[in-house]
Design a protein around this motif. Structure first.
Motif, PDB file in Angstrom:
ATOM      1  N   THR A  51       0.824  -0.922   0.097  1.00  0.00           N
ATOM      2  CA  THR A  51       0.186  -0.463  -0.128  1.00  0.00           C
ATOM      3  C   THR A  51       1.033   1.442  -0.137  1.00  0.00           C
ATOM      4  N   TYR A  52       1.909   0.933   1.221  1.00  0.00           N
ATOM      5  CA  TYR A  52       2.530   2.764   1.149  1.00  0.00           C
ATOM      6  C   TYR A  52       3.966   2.699   0.692  1.00  0.00           C
ATOM      7  N   CYS A  53       4.829   1.342   0.399  1.00  0.00           N
ATOM      8  CA  CYS A  53       6.006   1.321  -0.222  1.00  0.00           C
ATOM      9  C   CYS A  53       6.514   0.945  -1.849  1.00  0.00           C
ATOM     10  N   THR A  55       5.436   1.269  -4.249  1.00  0.00           N
ATOM     11  CA  THR A  55       5.307   2.619  -5.576  1.00  0.00           C
ATOM     12  C   THR A  55       6.983   3.124  -5.984  1.00  0.00           C
ATOM     13  N   CYS A  56       7.377   3.454  -4.982  1.00  0.00           N
ATOM     14  CA  CYS A  56       8.778   3.609  -5.141  1.00  0.00           C
ATOM     15  C   CYS A  56      10.005   2.973  -5.200  1.00  0.00           C
ATOM     16  N   HIS A  57       9.705   1.417  -3.985  1.00  0.00           N
ATOM     17  CA  HIS A  57      10.782   0.561  -3.329  1.00  0.00           C
ATOM     18  C   HIS A  57      11.090  -0.702  -4.493  1.00  0.00           C
ATOM     19  N   ASN A  66      18.653   5.802  -8.630  1.00  0.00           N
ATOM     20  CA  ASN A  66      18.937   7.603  -8.838  1.00  0.00           C
ATOM     21  C   ASN A  66      17.991   8.074  -7.958  1.00  0.00           C
ATOM     22  N   LEU A  67      17.099   7.372  -8.288  1.00  0.00           N
ATOM     23  CA  LEU A  67      15.703   7.710  -8.027  1.00  0.00           C
ATOM     24  C   LEU A  67      15.135   7.253  -6.525  1.00  0.00           C
ATOM     25  N   ASN A  68      15.235   5.803  -6.111  1.00  0.00           N
ATOM     26  CA  ASN A  68      14.772   4.991  -5.425  1.00  0.00           C
ATOM     27  C   ASN A  68      15.704   4.649  -4.826  1.00  0.00           C
ATOM     28  N   ALA A  69      16.036   4.130  -3.565  1.00  0.00           N
ATOM     29  CA  ALA A  69      17.122   3.206  -2.782  1.00  0.00           C
ATOM     30  C   ALA A  69      16.709   2.340  -2.798  1.00  0.00           C
ATOM     31  N   PRO A  70      17.169   1.024  -2.908  1.00  0.00           N
ATOM     32  CA  PRO A  70      16.696   0.346  -2.656  1.00  0.00           C
ATOM     33  C   PRO A  70      16.769  -0.285  -1.755  1.00  0.00           C
ATOM     34  N   LYS A  83      17.372   3.191  13.987  1.00  0.00           N
ATOM     35  CA  LYS A  83      17.448   4.703  13.003  1.00  0.00           C
ATOM     36  C   LYS A  83      17.019   4.404  12.169  1.00  0.00           C
ATOM     37  N   LEU A  84      17.076   2.731  11.777  1.00  0.00           N
ATOM     38  CA  LEU A  84      15.657   2.358  10.959  1.00  0.00           C
ATOM     39  C   LEU A  84      13.797   3.194  11.292  1.00  0.00           C
ATOM     40  N   ILE A  85      13.604   3.154  12.143  1.00  0.00           N
ATOM     41  CA  ILE A  85      12.280   3.686  12.650  1.00  0.00           C
ATOM     42  C   ILE A  85      12.519   5.002  12.963  1.00  0.00           C
ATOM     43  N   ASN A  86      13.952   5.894  12.788  1.00  0.00           N
ATOM     44  CA  ASN A  86      13.405   7.266  12.795  1.00  0.00           C
ATOM     45  C   ASN A  86      13.006   7.679  11.025  1.00  0.00           C
ATOM     46  N   ILE A  87      14.140   6.871  10.541  1.00  0.00           N
ATOM     47  CA  ILE A  87      13.580   6.815   9.117  1.00  0.00           C
ATOM     48  C   ILE A  87      12.541   6.846   8.327  1.00  0.00           C
ATOM     49  N   LEU A  88      12.081   5.554   8.938  1.00  0.00           N
ATOM     50  CA  LEU A  88      10.076   6.144   8.836  1.00  0.00           C
ATOM     51  C   LEU A  88       9.132   7.243   9.432  1.00  0.00           C
ATOM     52  N   GLY A  94      17.953  13.288   0.299  1.00  0.00           N
ATOM     53  CA  GLY A  94      19.428  13.584  -0.378  1.00  0.00           C
ATOM     54  C   GLY A  94      20.434  13.392   0.726  1.00  0.00           C
ATOM     55  N   ILE A  95      20.158  12.005   0.866  1.00  0.00           N
ATOM     56  CA  ILE A  95      21.692  12.025   1.618  1.00  0.00           C
ATOM     57  C   ILE A  95      22.039  10.575   0.872  1.00  0.00           C
ATOM     58  N   ASP A  96      23.257  10.651   0.281  1.00  0.00           N
ATOM     59  CA  ASP A  96      23.868   9.272  -0.521  1.00  0.00           C
ATOM     60  C   ASP A  96      23.599   7.979   0.751  1.00  0.00           C
ATOM     61  N   ILE A  97      23.471   6.468   0.077  1.00  0.00           N
ATOM     62  CA  ILE A  97      23.742   5.628   0.611  1.00  0.00           C
ATOM     63  C   ILE A  97      24.371   4.834  -0.159  1.00  0.00           C
ATOM     64  N   ASP A  98      25.735   4.232   0.265  1.00  0.00           N
ATOM     65  CA  ASP A  98      26.889   3.618  -0.216  1.00  0.00           C
ATOM     66  C   ASP A  98      27.181   3.940  -1.492  1.00  0.00           C
ATOM     67  N   SER A 103      17.282  10.952  -6.292  1.00  0.00           N
ATOM     68  CA  SER A 103      16.526  12.356  -5.785  1.00  0.00           C
ATOM     69  C   SER A 103      14.872  12.700  -5.413  1.00  0.00           C
ATOM     70  N   ASN A 104      14.645  11.277  -5.383  1.00  0.00           N
ATOM     71  CA  ASN A 104      12.870  11.461  -4.586  1.00  0.00           C
ATOM     72  C   ASN A 104      12.982  12.211  -3.518  1.00  0.00           C
ATOM     73  N   VAL A 105      12.148  11.673  -2.665  1.00  0.00           N
ATOM     74  CA  VAL A 105      12.037  11.861  -1.366  1.00  0.00           C
ATOM     75  C   VAL A 105      11.278  10.708  -1.069  1.00  0.00           C
ATOM     76  N   MET A 106      11.669  10.159   0.465  1.00  0.00           N
ATOM     77  CA  MET A 106      11.701   9.066   1.169  1.00  0.00           C
ATOM     78  C   MET A 106      10.733  10.266   2.073  1.00  0.00           C
ATOM     79  N   TYR A 123       8.405  -6.315   7.894  1.00  0.00           N
ATOM     80  CA  TYR A 123       8.396  -7.132   6.372  1.00  0.00           C
ATOM     81  C   TYR A 123       9.685  -6.689   5.493  1.00  0.00           C
ATOM     82  N   ILE A 124       9.651  -5.699   5.692  1.00  0.00           N
ATOM     83  CA  ILE A 124      11.196  -5.717   5.245  1.00  0.00           C
ATOM     84  C   ILE A 124      12.811  -5.969   5.418  1.00  0.00           C
ATOM     85  N   ARG A 125      12.905  -5.893   6.625  1.00  0.00           N
ATOM     86  CA  ARG A 125      14.253  -6.942   7.606  1.00  0.00           C
ATOM     87  C   ARG A 125      14.049  -7.858   6.834  1.00  0.00           C
TER      88      ARG A 125
HETATM   89  C1  HEC Z   1       7.915   8.687  -3.061  1.00  0.00           C
HETATM   90  C2  HEC Z   1       8.606   7.671  -2.886  1.00  0.00           C
HETATM   91  C3  HEC Z   1       8.875   6.795  -2.123  1.00  0.00           C
HETATM   92  C4  HEC Z   1       8.008   6.284  -0.986  1.00  0.00           C
HETATM   93  C5  HEC Z   1       6.450   6.308  -0.948  1.00  0.00           C
HETATM   94  C6  HEC Z   1       8.768   4.980   0.327  1.00  0.00           C
HETATM   95  N1  HEC Z   1      10.156   5.574   0.084  1.00  0.00           N
HETATM   96 FE1  HEC Z   1      11.566   4.607   0.975  1.00  0.00          FE
HETATM   97  N2  HEC Z   1      13.096   5.931   0.073  1.00  0.00           N
HETATM   98  C7  HEC Z   1      12.625   6.795  -1.246  1.00  0.00           C
HETATM   99  C8  HEC Z   1      14.070   7.889  -1.102  1.00  0.00           C
HETATM  100  C9  HEC Z   1      14.698   8.314  -2.071  1.00  0.00           C
HETATM  101  C10 HEC Z   1      14.783   7.184  -0.562  1.00  0.00           C
HETATM  102  C11 HEC Z   1      15.983   7.538   0.038  1.00  0.00           C
HETATM  103  C12 HEC Z   1      16.437   8.875   0.229  1.00  0.00           C
HETATM  104  C13 HEC Z   1      17.781   9.207   0.536  1.00  0.00           C
HETATM  105  O1  HEC Z   1      18.418   9.235  -0.180  1.00  0.00           O
HETATM  106  O2  HEC Z   1      17.857  10.204   1.042  1.00  0.00           O
HETATM  107  C14 HEC Z   1      13.990   5.708   0.372  1.00  0.00           C
HETATM  108  C15 HEC Z   1      15.056   5.229   1.483  1.00  0.00           C
HETATM  109  C16 HEC Z   1      14.700   4.480   2.124  1.00  0.00           C
HETATM  110  C17 HEC Z   1      15.209   3.672   3.234  1.00  0.00           C
HETATM  111  C18 HEC Z   1      16.113   3.915   4.058  1.00  0.00           C
HETATM  112  C19 HEC Z   1      16.910   3.087   3.007  1.00  0.00           C
HETATM  113  C20 HEC Z   1      18.964   2.624   2.608  1.00  0.00           C
HETATM  114  O3  HEC Z   1      19.268   1.711   2.695  1.00  0.00           O
HETATM  115  O4  HEC Z   1      19.607   3.830   3.590  1.00  0.00           O
HETATM  116  C21 HEC Z   1      13.864   2.863   4.071  1.00  0.00           C
HETATM  117  C22 HEC Z   1      14.191   1.605   5.055  1.00  0.00           C
HETATM  118  C23 HEC Z   1      12.770   3.385   3.019  1.00  0.00           C
HETATM  119  N3  HEC Z   1      12.952   3.990   2.602  1.00  0.00           N
HETATM  120  C24 HEC Z   1      11.459   1.961   3.123  1.00  0.00           C
HETATM  121  C25 HEC Z   1      11.637   2.458   3.297  1.00  0.00           C
HETATM  122  C26 HEC Z   1       8.873   2.017   3.336  1.00  0.00           C
HETATM  123  C27 HEC Z   1       9.495   1.328   4.350  1.00  0.00           C
HETATM  124  C28 HEC Z   1       8.406   2.801   2.603  1.00  0.00           C
HETATM  125  C29 HEC Z   1       6.680   2.277   2.662  1.00  0.00           C
HETATM  126  C30 HEC Z   1       5.903   3.046   4.639  1.00  0.00           C
HETATM  127  C31 HEC Z   1       9.349   4.011   1.992  1.00  0.00           C
HETATM  128  N4  HEC Z   1      10.152   4.012   1.981  1.00  0.00           N
HETATM  129  C32 HEC Z   1       8.039   4.211   1.368  1.00  0.00           C
HETATM  130  C33 HEC Z   1      11.545   6.632  -1.629  1.00  0.00           C
HETATM  131  C34 HEC Z   1      10.055   6.487  -0.717  1.00  0.00           C
END
Ligand code: HEC
Length: 147
Positions: A51-53, A55-57, A66-70, A83-88, A94-98, A103-106, A123-125
């Motif tokens: 539902t929430y992730c 489309t990008c991941h 170059n758009l959405n991190a793996p 750290k992971l919880i804080n990302i969510l 704009g943070i480089d990963i590895d 360029s997209n916004v998380m 789930y993702i872990r």
């Molecule tokens: C609009 C697109 C978008 C959506 C929706 C999105 N993400 Fe992201 N996510 C990104 C981008 C872009 C980055 C990398 C940002 C950066 O490099 O600063 C990222 C980074 C991350 C990271 C860090 C990866 C790493 O290796 O450090 C995690 C974890 C993550 N996303 C989990 C999720 C989860 C879980 C969801 C759903 C709840 C989600 N994301 C939804 C675009 C998205």
């Protein structure tokens, strides 16, 4: 005979109900999640991800170059849970990963409940070639409140 059967059934259900209400509150030990709790968390997390992730991941967690991190074999995904919880909770931009930039916004997912965040992180872990301990709602709550 039928009557007896009904009585036995009724007794069995009320004993079952009693046992449930008398169950003690679960202890908050971060890494002890029962196999069945883990299974249902993973099921809910899968839906959250779809539902929430996704489309990008992407379905395979591979992201978009170059758009959405793996999320595959990412050290942040399997690493420090705080750290992971804080990302969510806070999102990321704009943070480089590895050595790669995206360029997209998380977006912040702080609108999700503690349980929903715990489920999607668990789930993702445990997908995309990742293997790491479960995240609990209590842990998310702790981090959310500590800001
Ligand atoms: C609009 C697109 C978008 C959506 C929706 C999105 N993400 Fe992201 N996510 C990104 C981008 C872009 C980055 C990398 C940002 C950066 O490099 O600063 C990222 C980074 C991350 C990271 C860090 C990866 C790493 O290796 O450090 C995690 C974890 C993550 N996303 C989990 C999720 C989860 C879980 C969801 C759903 C709840 C989600 N994301 C939804 C675009 C998205």
């Amino acid at each position: 005979m039928n009557k007896l059967k009904i009585v036995v059934l009724l007794t069995a259900t009320s004993v079952g109900a009693m046992a449930q209400t008398k169950k003690p509150a679960p202890k908050l030990k971060a890494n002890t999640v029962s196999a069945s709790a883990l299974r249902s968390s993973l099921e809910r997390g899968k839906e959250m991800y779809a539902t929430y992730c996704v489309t990008c991941h992407q379905t395979d967690g591979g992201g978009v170059p170059n758009l959405n991190a793996p999320l595959i074999k990412s050290s942040n995904v399997v690493g420090d849970k705080k750290k992971l919880i804080n990302i969510l909770l806070k999102g990321m931009q704009g943070i480089d990963i590895d050595g790669e930039s995206y360029s997209n916004v998380m977006p912040s997912a702080s609108y999700l409940t503690d349980q929903q965040i715990a489920d999607v992180l668990t789930y993702i872990r445990n997908n995309f070639e990742n293997k790491a301990s479960a995240v609990t709602a209590a842990e998310v709550n702790l981090i959310r409140k500590s800001k």
